[in-house]
Design a protein around this motif. Structure first.
Motif, PDB file in Angstrom:
ATOM      1  N   ASP A  22     -15.436 -44.722 -83.629  1.00  0.00           N
ATOM      2  CA  ASP A  22     -14.887 -43.521 -84.255  1.00  0.00           C
ATOM      3  C   ASP A  22     -15.652 -43.264 -85.548  1.00  0.00           C
ATOM      4  O   ASP A  22     -15.688 -44.118 -86.439  1.00  0.00           O
ATOM      5  CB  ASP A  22     -13.393 -43.701 -84.543  1.00  0.00           C
ATOM      6  N   ILE A  23     -16.270 -42.083 -85.665  1.00  0.00           N
ATOM      7  CA  ILE A  23     -17.058 -41.702 -86.844  1.00  0.00           C
ATOM      8  C   ILE A  23     -16.500 -40.403 -87.391  1.00  0.00           C
ATOM      9  O   ILE A  23     -16.283 -39.441 -86.638  1.00  0.00           O
ATOM     10  CB  ILE A  23     -18.552 -41.533 -86.490  1.00  0.00           C
ATOM     11  N   ASP A  24     -16.250 -40.360 -88.685  1.00  0.00           N
ATOM     12  CA  ASP A  24     -15.659 -39.184 -89.308  1.00  0.00           C
ATOM     13  C   ASP A  24     -16.403 -38.884 -90.608  1.00  0.00           C
ATOM     14  O   ASP A  24     -16.502 -39.740 -91.490  1.00  0.00           O
ATOM     15  CB  ASP A  24     -14.181 -39.429 -89.608  1.00  0.00           C
TER      16      ASP A  24
ATOM     17  N   ASN B  13     -17.212 -38.294 -97.863  1.00  0.00           N
ATOM     18  CA  ASN B  13     -17.055 -39.650 -97.368  1.00  0.00           C
ATOM     19  C   ASN B  13     -17.422 -39.725 -95.886  1.00  0.00           C
ATOM     20  O   ASN B  13     -17.305 -38.735 -95.148  1.00  0.00           O
ATOM     21  CB  ASN B  13     -15.630 -40.168 -97.586  1.00  0.00           C
ATOM     22  N   LEU B  14     -17.875 -40.877 -95.493  1.00  0.00           N
ATOM     23  CA  LEU B  14     -18.200 -41.174 -94.110  1.00  0.00           C
ATOM     24  C   LEU B  14     -17.418 -42.413 -93.710  1.00  0.00           C
ATOM     25  O   LEU B  14     -17.615 -43.491 -94.265  1.00  0.00           O
ATOM     26  CB  LEU B  14     -19.705 -41.422 -93.944  1.00  0.00           C
ATOM     27  N   ASP B  15     -16.493 -42.266 -92.756  1.00  0.00           N
ATOM     28  CA  ASP B  15     -15.665 -43.365 -92.287  1.00  0.00           C
ATOM     29  C   ASP B  15     -16.113 -43.773 -90.887  1.00  0.00           C
ATOM     30  O   ASP B  15     -16.312 -42.923 -90.012  1.00  0.00           O
ATOM     31  CB  ASP B  15     -14.185 -42.962 -92.241  1.00  0.00           C
ATOM     32  N   VAL B  16     -16.248 -45.065 -90.667  1.00  0.00           N
ATOM     33  CA  VAL B  16     -16.690 -45.599 -89.378  1.00  0.00           C
ATOM     34  C   VAL B  16     -15.735 -46.718 -88.965  1.00  0.00           C
ATOM     35  O   VAL B  16     -15.457 -47.637 -89.747  1.00  0.00           O
ATOM     36  CB  VAL B  16     -18.132 -46.144 -89.445  1.00  0.00           C
ATOM     37  N   ALA B  17     -15.234 -46.616 -87.725  1.00  0.00           N
ATOM     38  CA  ALA B  17     -14.374 -47.656 -87.160  1.00  0.00           C
ATOM     39  C   ALA B  17     -14.947 -48.068 -85.809  1.00  0.00           C
ATOM     40  O   ALA B  17     -15.228 -47.218 -84.958  1.00  0.00           O
ATOM     41  CB  ALA B  17     -12.944 -47.145 -87.000  1.00  0.00           C
TER      42      ALA B  17
ATOM     43  N   TYR C  52      -5.307 -44.262 -83.677  1.00  0.00           N
ATOM     44  CA  TYR C  52      -5.107 -45.072 -84.873  1.00  0.00           C
ATOM     45  C   TYR C  52      -6.452 -45.657 -85.279  1.00  0.00           C
ATOM     46  O   TYR C  52      -7.163 -46.239 -84.450  1.00  0.00           O
ATOM     47  CB  TYR C  52      -4.097 -46.188 -84.597  1.00  0.00           C
ATOM     48  N   HIS C  53      -6.816 -45.501 -86.549  1.00  0.00           N
ATOM     49  CA  HIS C  53      -8.127 -45.913 -87.026  1.00  0.00           C
ATOM     50  C   HIS C  53      -7.976 -46.938 -88.153  1.00  0.00           C
ATOM     51  O   HIS C  53      -7.149 -46.776 -89.049  1.00  0.00           O
ATOM     52  CB  HIS C  53      -8.926 -44.726 -87.577  1.00  0.00           C
TER      53      HIS C  53
END
Length: 313
Positions: free
Chosen positions: A123-125, A105-109, A305-306
């Motif tokens: 924030d990129i994870d 998974n690729l999470d972007v905030a 916090y994301h």
């Protein structure tokens, strides 16, 4: 027309109705789980392991039943001892027989706040998990940046890789290498290389939990003093659980430990979050991440916090 005469077409119609009447009462073969309390559940068995049965029931949809509560099984109308299924499940659960699986998974905030102080955050994870046979591999990469009134307040990235080799169905050996770069904190670079044993308490489609203990060699580079090299021990955990027929996923991962000597003492890094699927490949995620280090040069206390969107595969 003579009374009592039956035409060939009428005779064929009555024969068809008679055959339907004979076939209608015959039940279709189904699977039945008899529970220890005397209840029974009828449907189609989709999957079974040493810990759990997954059954598509006639009335309640897909059910997940603990294996310890199943007393006997009727498989397509024939009774089969539960021990036969457990033996087959244990054999299929051998590490060397595990099939190839891959998920990531690729999470972007992204956040922008326009008030007395203009704040920009990104924030990129990225995570990738691959498993086959006795091997399991996990990669993670993250990047975080924060600006306030066009002044950079935080900027860092982190990369980590963990290979695991199972020596039995639940025991494994784990390695871990990680690197972190921070342009704003006094601890500007962190590099760690560790190895140690681990234990997989359970691993199903609905939930998984594992613990590992690592002995690590660390190198800290500072902005204001010479670098530090030291050994440390760490306890690492991985957990996830799906709720309400996979509507929500709760996940938690992290590690904590202490150095055997040197200026650095306690270390703690952990993340806990909830993921809500919007489509088959997109999700909404909320998480909190903590990075704490007790150090003679600087006590680091970062809590982030994301809230963002994710792409899953």
């Amino acid at each position: 027309m003579t009374r009592g005469f039956i035409s060939p077409r009428q005779r064929e119609g009555k024969l068809f109705l008679a055959l339907c009447g004979l076939l209608a009462p015959l039940p279709l073969a189904a699977d039945t789980l008899w529970l220890e309390n005397g209840d029974r559940i009828t449907g189609t068995v989709l999957r079974y392991t040493v810990n759990e049965w997954q059954l598509d029931s006639d009335a309640a949809g897909i059910l997940f039943i603990d294996a310890e509560h199943v007393a006997r099984v009727e498989w397509s109308g024939a009774e089969v001892p539960v021990s036969d299924f457990l033996s087959e499940a244990r054999a299929s659960n051998r590490p060397e027989d595990r099939p190839f699986s891959s998920r990531g998974n690729l999470d972007v905030a992204v956040e922008y706040e326009n008030s007395t102080v203009d704040t920009h955050e990104v924030d990129i994870d990225l995570r990738q998990h691959v498993a086959q046979g006795v091997w399991r591999h996990t990669w993670r990469g993250s990047y975080y940046r924060e600006y306030r009134d066009n002044e950079r307040r935080d900027n860092d990235w982190e990369l980590a890789y963990s290979p695991e080799r199972f020596v039995s169905r639940q025991r494994f050996w784990q390695g871990r290498v990680s690197a972190k770069r921070d342009w704003e904190e006094d601890i500007s670079r962190r590099l760690a290389l560790g190895v140690g044993p681990g234990y997989q308490f359970w691993d199903t489609e609905q939930s998984a939990f594992s613990l590992s203990a690592l002995l690590s060699r660390n190198r800290f580079t500072y902005a204001s003093q010479p670098e530090e090299r030291f050994y440390s021990w760490a306890l690492q955990w991985q957990f996830n659980r799906h709720f309400w027929q996979e509507l929500f996923e709760l996940y938690a991962s992290g590690r904590t430990g202490r150095a055997f000597s040197g200026a650095t003492g306690f270390q703690f890094n952990a993340e806990t979050g909830v993921r809500y699927p919007l489509t088959e490949w997109m999700s909404l995620n909320m998480a909190v991440e903590a990075d704490w280090v007790e150090n003679s040069a600087e006590d680091l206390r970062d809590t982030l916090y994301h809230v963002g969107m994710g792409v899953n595969w």
